[in-house]
Enzyme design. Structure first.
Site, PDB file in Angstrom:
ATOM      1  N   LYS A 248      24.640 -20.222  75.147  1.00  0.00           N
ATOM      2  CA  LYS A 248      25.594 -19.244  75.673  1.00  0.00           C
ATOM      3  C   LYS A 248      25.617 -19.377  77.187  1.00  0.00           C
ATOM      4  O   LYS A 248      24.670 -18.991  77.885  1.00  0.00           O
ATOM      5  CB  LYS A 248      25.198 -17.822  75.278  1.00  0.00           C
TER       6      LYS A 248
ATOM      7  N   THR B  54       6.396 -25.014  55.604  1.00  0.00           N
ATOM      8  CA  THR B  54       7.422 -25.334  56.578  1.00  0.00           C
ATOM      9  C   THR B  54       7.047 -24.690  57.898  1.00  0.00           C
ATOM     10  O   THR B  54       6.562 -23.553  57.937  1.00  0.00           O
ATOM     11  CB  THR B  54       8.806 -24.848  56.113  1.00  0.00           C
TER      12      THR B  54
ATOM     13  N   GLU C 211      13.447 -24.599  52.308  1.00  0.00           N
ATOM     14  CA  GLU C 211      13.551 -23.466  51.398  1.00  0.00           C
ATOM     15  C   GLU C 211      14.550 -23.684  50.259  1.00  0.00           C
ATOM     16  O   GLU C 211      14.592 -22.904  49.318  1.00  0.00           O
ATOM     17  CB  GLU C 211      13.938 -22.200  52.183  1.00  0.00           C
TER      18      GLU C 211
ATOM     19  N   TRP D  10      30.278 -19.753  74.105  1.00  0.00           N
ATOM     20  CA  TRP D  10      29.331 -20.394  73.204  1.00  0.00           C
ATOM     21  C   TRP D  10      29.583 -21.897  73.192  1.00  0.00           C
ATOM     22  O   TRP D  10      30.706 -22.350  72.986  1.00  0.00           O
ATOM     23  CB  TRP D  10      29.467 -19.837  71.787  1.00  0.00           C
TER      24      TRP D  10
END
Length: 548
Positions: A446, A189, A336, A451
């Protein structure tokens, strides 16, 4: 008080969860179903497929492959690759599915890092391997994979060509029992920094993932993806997380399977129509590529169910697919995690819901699949409430998650901090256990102390009728810290610029869906949005391009 343990009978068989057990049932249910190769038009019955798996096992052992060795495959999506999915791990070797879209230097790195012993390589990749073969430190031999009846001369010495070797091999192989925790597969990956990381999965993990995936794709009344009548065609590379593990399920169920070879819109659409495909899975950019192809405008897509993963499915793309008859759903996971963690969940009355409500349900990451324990943690590692509002990082436990990174235990420890696998995704879970991904931690913007979710902005931009795909990234800003910037592709003949998008987003500012500072400072219109080697939107490259 200790748990009670009972001794098994002396003659009891300790049934190991091995990939060979998945193959046992394939012929029982297959009937007349075939495994079809779009690359060369060949068709195999399940009896022929089983025999070919055994022939391949004999070829591999004759070539010197032993238990614990690693066999690399560089191929397009073919029935041949499916045979490798079974034969290689079933003899106790490790299947390394090489990402053929990586740069040459990274292909060499992954093959050396995995310590590949034998390489099965398609004609298209032989020039690459011939060029770098002196850099491959552990490889002892090569087998040529060809779609031609008469394979072209290989530019390097090989043991032989795949079909010729299979034809000369014995038709039976006694696959051994061994520890179910033996490693079956590995692949790599890629992240934003550093070398690719190797993930690996055991036989036990793959069998359990297969069973959970089989249950998930049939347990929801409104999402019957895999049934005995289904026709399956992957549009996710087989080198990427075993094509999301679906080939193992389809084979276990004896379904008709169609493998398209190299992904070309015309071939995918031809196979969809001629083979009557009912289920596929892909990343959003591939779905958009299919929908925007010229030939697609004349095709009736009703009856095609498509599971979307890898990147967020925007509401605009979901609506476009539904308008064309494609039933789209979201699957969530990562390399994963083998990869499945959750999928869309539609209520029994889904058909009665308004389109906007359906789109919202179909684009959420959905509910965790059986055996997955999923939580949200804050920045101090504390679990947050499942109220649909409190955000944090998504962490998971499941019996099929990679236990570490190959030869990189320190990175594995970071992945598994405090006994939970950390996804790197920010999300919420509501009282119905439905997960909504708000952004990748690294992609949250940000700006001015607030956010902003890049995915939220992408969703809203995607609703503009002239926008096909969009990606939003944050770039450094001296005054605000970061500011959002958008990249879009548009429909043929459409005129879209920053003013168009800003005006479109103002309606959502008025509605309170976003704040005014979430409107991107710039909008870059491109012919194609950069993608990674597995088709995901590549925000690292997008940041570089917008900066320049």
């Amino acid at each position: 008080m200790p748990v009670k343990m009972l001794a098994p009978a002396d003659e009891a068989y300790n049934y190991p969860l091995l990939i060979k057990q998945l193959l046992l049932s394939s012929q029982r249910y297959a009937g007349d179903n075939e495994i079809v190769g779009g690359n060369n038009g060949k068709r195999y019955s399940y009896a022929e497929f089983n025999e070919r798996v055994q022939r391949l096992a004999n070829v591999l052992t004759e070539a010197g492959v032993k238990q614990g060795d690693t066999v690399a495959v560089l191929d397009w999506d073919t029935p041949r690759y499916l045979e490798c999915f079974f034969a290689i791990p079933m003899i106790g070797a490790v299947l390394h599915t090489v990402n053929v879209r990586l740069p040459p230097e990274q292909v060499v790195y992954t093959m050396n890092h995995a310590e590949d012993d034998l390489v099965l390589v398609h004609d298209d990749f032989l020039p690459l391997i011939a060029k770098v073969k002196d850099d491959l430190k552990t490889v002892k031999g090569y087998i040529q994979l060809s779609d031609a009846d008469a394979p072209p001369e290989a530019p390097l010495d090989t043991i032989g060509d795949y079909e010729g070797l299979l034809a000369a091999a014995m038709t039976e192989f006694d696959f051994p029992d061994f520890d179910e925790n033996a490693i079956a597969t590995t692949f790599y990956t890629t992240g934003t920094t550093g070398s690719p990381k190797g993930v690996f999965f055991s036989h036990r993990q793959l069998v359990l993932h297969t069973m959970a995936l089989a249950a998930t794709t049939s347990m929801n009344d409104n999402m019957q993806l895999l049934q005995s009548s289904s026709v399956y065609m992957p549009i996710t590379p087989m080198f990427h997380v075993h094509a999301w593990g679906v080939p193992y399920v389809a084979t276990m169920m004896g379904l008709k399977q169609v493998y398209p070879g190299r992904y070309e819109p015309a071939m995918l659409l031809k196979l969809y129509m001629t083979e009557k495909v009912t289920f596929s899975h892909c990343v959003p950019t591939i779905l958009q590529m299919i929908l925007s192809s010229e030939k697609a405008s004349t095709i009736d897509f009703s009856g095609w169910q498509v599971l979307i993963g890898g990147s967020a499915l925007t509401q605009g793309l979901a609506r476009s697919a539904l308008d064309r008859g494609i039933q789209v759903y979201t699957g969530y996971g990562m390399s994963e995690t083998c990869p499945l963690l959750s999928t869309s969940w539609l209520p029994l009355d889904a058909a009665d819901l308004e389109l906007d409500e359906q789109v919202q349900l179909r684009t959420k990451a959905g509910r965790p699949v059986p055996l997955v324990n999923m939580r949200i943690i804050d920045n101090k590692g504390r679990f947050v409430k499942h109220n649909g509002e409190d955000m944090g990082e998504v962490v998971v436990r499941a019996p099929w998650l990679t236990q570490s990174y190959l030869k990189e235990p320190e990175k594995g420890n970071e992945l598994w901090e405090n006994g939970w696998l950390h996804t790197g995704d920010v999300g919420t879970i509501d009282s119905s256990y439905t997960l909504e991904i708000r952004d990748r931690i690294k992609d949250v913007i940000k700006t001015g102390g607030e956010w902003v979710s890049s995915l939220d902005i992408e969703n809203l931009i995607s609703k503009h009728p002239d926008v096909e795909l969009t990606a939003v990234v944050g770039l450094p800003d001296d005054e605000w810290g970061e500011r959002p910037h958008a990249m879009v592709t548009v429909r043929a003949g459409a005129q879209v610029d920053h003013e168009t998008i800003a005006e479109h987003l103002q309606q959502y500012v008025k509605d309170g869906a976003i704040e005014k500072w979430a409107i991107p400072d710039t909008v870059t219109v491109v012919d194609e949005i950069p993608r990674t080697s597995v088709g995901k939107i590549d925000k690292k490259v997008i940041r570089q391009q917008i900066k320049s």
